[in-house]
Design a protein around this motif. Structure first.
Motif, PDB file in Angstrom:
ATOM      1  N   MET A 272       0.772  -1.205  -0.029  1.00  0.00           N
ATOM      2  CA  MET A 272       0.003   0.090  -0.208  1.00  0.00           C
ATOM      3  C   MET A 272       0.889   1.316   0.007  1.00  0.00           C
ATOM      4  SD  MET A 272      -2.937  -0.779   2.972  1.00  0.00           S
ATOM      5  CE  MET A 272      -3.374   0.920   2.868  1.00  0.00           C
ATOM      6  N   GLU A 273       1.902   1.092   0.619  1.00  0.00           N
ATOM      7  CA  GLU A 273       2.855   2.443   0.888  1.00  0.00           C
ATOM      8  C   GLU A 273       3.768   2.562  -0.354  1.00  0.00           C
ATOM      9  OE1 GLU A 273       4.959   0.956   4.459  1.00  0.00           O
ATOM     10  OE2 GLU A 273       3.267   1.207   5.446  1.00  0.00           O
ATOM     11  N   GLN A 274       3.422   1.927  -1.626  1.00  0.00           N
ATOM     12  CA  GLN A 274       4.513   2.243  -2.635  1.00  0.00           C
ATOM     13  C   GLN A 274       3.843   3.105  -3.621  1.00  0.00           C
ATOM     14  OE1 GLN A 274       6.312  -1.403  -4.381  1.00  0.00           O
ATOM     15  NE2 GLN A 274       6.648  -2.254  -2.310  1.00  0.00           N
ATOM     16  N   GLU A 275       4.495   3.916  -4.178  1.00  0.00           N
ATOM     17  CA  GLU A 275       3.866   4.999  -5.238  1.00  0.00           C
ATOM     18  C   GLU A 275       2.952   4.569  -6.251  1.00  0.00           C
ATOM     19  OE1 GLU A 275       3.034   8.739  -6.011  1.00  0.00           O
ATOM     20  OE2 GLU A 275       4.402   8.085  -4.326  1.00  0.00           O
ATOM     21  N   SER A 276       3.433   3.243  -6.886  1.00  0.00           N
ATOM     22  CA  SER A 276       2.673   2.942  -7.847  1.00  0.00           C
ATOM     23  C   SER A 276       1.050   2.647  -7.251  1.00  0.00           C
ATOM     24  CB  SER A 276       3.265   1.638  -8.275  1.00  0.00           C
ATOM     25  OG  SER A 276       3.400   0.659  -7.678  1.00  0.00           O
ATOM     26  N   TYR A 277       0.939   2.220  -6.312  1.00  0.00           N
ATOM     27  CA  TYR A 277      -0.450   2.122  -5.793  1.00  0.00           C
ATOM     28  C   TYR A 277      -1.179   3.315  -5.538  1.00  0.00           C
ATOM     29  CZ  TYR A 277      -4.345   0.367  -2.875  1.00  0.00           C
ATOM     30  OH  TYR A 277      -5.507   0.227  -1.984  1.00  0.00           O
ATOM     31  N   ARG A 278      -0.282   4.296  -4.981  1.00  0.00           N
ATOM     32  CA  ARG A 278      -1.043   5.622  -4.633  1.00  0.00           C
ATOM     33  C   ARG A 278      -1.149   6.556  -5.845  1.00  0.00           C
ATOM     34  NH1 ARG A 278       0.004   7.566   0.601  1.00  0.00           N
ATOM     35  NH2 ARG A 278       1.268   6.127   1.778  1.00  0.00           N
ATOM     36  N   THR A 279      -0.503   6.192  -7.038  1.00  0.00           N
ATOM     37  CA  THR A 279      -0.889   6.693  -8.341  1.00  0.00           C
ATOM     38  C   THR A 279      -2.082   6.030  -8.898  1.00  0.00           C
ATOM     39  OG1 THR A 279       1.443   7.136  -8.638  1.00  0.00           O
ATOM     40  CG2 THR A 279       0.235   7.178 -10.509  1.00  0.00           C
ATOM     41  N   ALA A 280      -2.155   4.722  -8.831  1.00  0.00           N
ATOM     42  CA  ALA A 280      -3.415   4.076  -9.346  1.00  0.00           C
ATOM     43  C   ALA A 280      -4.648   4.605  -8.648  1.00  0.00           C
ATOM     44  CB  ALA A 280      -3.406   2.519  -9.158  1.00  0.00           C
ATOM     45  N   LEU A 281      -4.748   4.737  -7.342  1.00  0.00           N
ATOM     46  CA  LEU A 281      -5.588   5.272  -6.490  1.00  0.00           C
ATOM     47  C   LEU A 281      -6.331   6.680  -6.864  1.00  0.00           C
ATOM     48  CD1 LEU A 281      -5.003   3.932  -3.030  1.00  0.00           C
ATOM     49  CD2 LEU A 281      -6.730   3.184  -4.371  1.00  0.00           C
ATOM     50  N   ALA A 282      -5.105   7.465  -7.065  1.00  0.00           N
ATOM     51  CA  ALA A 282      -5.387   8.849  -7.351  1.00  0.00           C
ATOM     52  C   ALA A 282      -6.237   9.081  -8.544  1.00  0.00           C
ATOM     53  CB  ALA A 282      -3.915   9.565  -7.489  1.00  0.00           C
ATOM     54  N   ARG A 283      -6.084   8.195  -9.618  1.00  0.00           N
ATOM     55  CA  ARG A 283      -6.820   8.216 -10.979  1.00  0.00           C
ATOM     56  C   ARG A 283      -8.248   8.454 -10.622  1.00  0.00           C
ATOM     57  NH1 ARG A 283      -6.278   3.624 -15.600  1.00  0.00           N
ATOM     58  NH2 ARG A 283      -7.794   4.524 -17.097  1.00  0.00           N
ATOM     59  N   TYR A 284      -8.520   7.725  -9.498  1.00  0.00           N
ATOM     60  CA  TYR A 284      -9.925   7.722  -9.171  1.00  0.00           C
ATOM     61  C   TYR A 284     -10.393   8.488  -7.969  1.00  0.00           C
ATOM     62  CZ  TYR A 284      -9.797   3.942 -12.696  1.00  0.00           C
ATOM     63  OH  TYR A 284      -9.566   3.384 -13.895  1.00  0.00           O
ATOM     64  N   ASP A 285      -9.569   9.377  -7.603  1.00  0.00           N
ATOM     65  CA  ASP A 285      -9.671  10.231  -6.462  1.00  0.00           C
ATOM     66  C   ASP A 285     -10.028   9.393  -5.023  1.00  0.00           C
ATOM     67  OD1 ASP A 285      -9.608  13.273  -6.268  1.00  0.00           O
ATOM     68  OD2 ASP A 285     -11.439  12.864  -5.020  1.00  0.00           O
ATOM     69  N   MET A 286      -9.055   8.302  -4.995  1.00  0.00           N
ATOM     70  CA  MET A 286      -8.903   7.360  -3.841  1.00  0.00           C
ATOM     71  C   MET A 286      -7.719   7.455  -3.093  1.00  0.00           C
ATOM     72  SD  MET A 286     -10.542   4.052  -5.915  1.00  0.00           S
ATOM     73  CE  MET A 286     -10.608   2.823  -4.887  1.00  0.00           C
ATOM     74  N   VAL A 287      -7.745   7.158  -1.903  1.00  0.00           N
ATOM     75  CA  VAL A 287      -6.209   7.179  -1.229  1.00  0.00           C
ATOM     76  C   VAL A 287      -6.271   6.020  -0.525  1.00  0.00           C
ATOM     77  CG1 VAL A 287      -6.636   9.900  -1.111  1.00  0.00           C
ATOM     78  CG2 VAL A 287      -7.613   8.505   0.779  1.00  0.00           C
ATOM     79  N   PRO A 288      -5.058   5.728  -0.040  1.00  0.00           N
ATOM     80  CA  PRO A 288      -4.721   4.553   0.852  1.00  0.00           C
ATOM     81  C   PRO A 288      -5.654   4.768   2.230  1.00  0.00           C
ATOM     82  CG  PRO A 288      -2.593   5.245  -0.034  1.00  0.00           C
ATOM     83  CD  PRO A 288      -3.575   6.283  -0.419  1.00  0.00           C
ATOM     84  N   MET A 289      -6.213   3.886   2.605  1.00  0.00           N
ATOM     85  CA  MET A 289      -7.052   3.856   3.931  1.00  0.00           C
ATOM     86  C   MET A 289      -6.592   2.699   4.782  1.00  0.00           C
ATOM     87  SD  MET A 289     -11.056   4.419   4.291  1.00  0.00           S
ATOM     88  CE  MET A 289     -11.131   5.732   2.757  1.00  0.00           C
ATOM     89  N   TYR A 290      -5.611   2.759   5.497  1.00  0.00           N
ATOM     90  CA  TYR A 290      -5.009   1.596   6.263  1.00  0.00           C
ATOM     91  C   TYR A 290      -5.711   1.295   7.674  1.00  0.00           C
ATOM     92  CZ  TYR A 290      -2.309  -1.030   9.532  1.00  0.00           C
ATOM     93  OH  TYR A 290      -1.744  -1.902  10.167  1.00  0.00           O
ATOM     94  N   MET A 291      -6.152  -0.013   7.947  1.00  0.00           N
ATOM     95  CA  MET A 291      -6.559  -0.319   9.065  1.00  0.00           C
ATOM     96  C   MET A 291      -5.847  -1.512   9.520  1.00  0.00           C
ATOM     97  SD  MET A 291     -10.784   0.069   9.237  1.00  0.00           S
ATOM     98  CE  MET A 291     -11.621   0.948   8.118  1.00  0.00           C
TER      99      MET A 291
END
Length: 320
Positions: A272-291
């Protein structure tokens, strides 16, 4: 009493190395991650980015399998017949927590899933074609009131969060809408762009179509406006006391060893903490949401209780 404690301590001491060995040897083959929506949509694209990252960390391929339908609950049902060895894990959307209230099932969403971690959540909104005469939410409501049962909107499935939220909106405003369910965002977008429906309630899987000038956002459903669509008002701004977001994470079969759950948790958290995942999420206005594992289990318990109240309010609960 003292002798019993010595025996228990001895048993625990013997078990500990076994658990450690199991965690160290896991995984020794590919892991299957079952997701609830079709290929090509925001869930598929973001979860594949997460799976790619986790594969590198675990040293084994994490294979994504799409299992759409049934309001996003099929992956959780897959866990009920999968071995509790960590080699099958699944996305757990919110629809899982309302399933027992609307459908007769022989498993419990809280007791029969080993919760691993939460990874992100959807942002939602309502869109219409760019050339639609329904230019604003005011136009949408006025047309719906003048044409009861004729304003068609699509969602990503019956009893999903977009569907239930639209039904809550309709209930609050006294509207009668025509709901058309789809298996996921990709099918839904194809239908609205093809003119089969007048509006679409979805996660921000519609973002690329909005940016291309093909769709218009009438509202979004978070507590605040989305950065990607700053001109679209929230439901609260429109006088509706509703906020809808939809965290989702990963679960494993009931009885999966704690050591294996921890190994999965640690790997997916790092992924989750890697930039490739954050970039994929940002495409859809999503963010990492860790629990964490314990936090996600508590979230599941709380959500299970809250969804019961929602289903009952809409009159959708199954007969006792």
């Amino acid at each position: 009493m003292q002798r019993r404690r010595i025996i228990q301590w001895g048993a625990a001491s013997l078990a500990a190395p076994a658990f450690m060995a199991q965690a160290q040897s896991f995984p020794s083959k590919p892991i299957k991650l079952v997701i609830a929506f079709p290929a090509g949509g925001p869930t598929d694209i973001t979860m594949r980015a997460l799976a790619d990252n986790a594969s590198k960390i675990l040293g084994q391929t994490v294979i994504v399998e799409n299992k759409p339908g049934a309001g996003g609950t099929l992956p959780a049902q897959t866990l009920q017949t999968s071995p509790a060895d960590g080699y099958t894990v699944a996305q757990i959307p919110l629809g899982v927590f309302r399933l027992p209230y609307t459908t007769k099932i022989n498993w419990d969403p809280i007791k029969d899933i080993s919760y691993v971690l939460n990874v992100t959540g959807y942002a939602f909104g309502l869109v219409v074609p760019a050339d639609s005469p329904l230019k604003t939410w005011t136009h949408f409501v006025a047309w719906a009131k003048a044409n009861p049962g004729k304003l068609s909107y699509g969602s990503t499935g019956t009893m999903t969060s977009p569907h239930l939220t639209m039904e809550l909106i309709a209930q609050q405003l006294g509207l009668e809408l025509l709901h058309v369910p789809y298996k996921g965002s990709a099918d839904l977008m194809q239908s609205i762009l093809g003119g089969q429906i007048m509006a679409a309630a979805d996660s921000t899987g519609f973002a690329p179509q909005v940016e291309a000038g093909k769709l218009r956002v009438l509202n979004t459903w978070g507590a605040e406006r989305l950065a990607k669509f700053p001109d679209a008002p929230t439901l609260k701004e429109l006088g509706l006391n509703l906020v809808q977001n939809s965290p989702f994470g990963i679960g494993a079969p009931k009885g999966t060893p704690d050591a294996v759950v921890k190994r999965l948790h640690d790997a997916f958290k790092q992924a989750m903490e890697q930039e490739s995942y954050r970039t994929a999420l940002a495409r859809y206005d999503m963010v990492p949401m860790y629990m964490s594992t314990s936090e996600y289990k508590k979230f599941a318990e709380d959500t299970f209780a809250r969804e019961k109240a929602l289903v009952e309010k809409l009159g959708l609960a199954k007969p006792v």
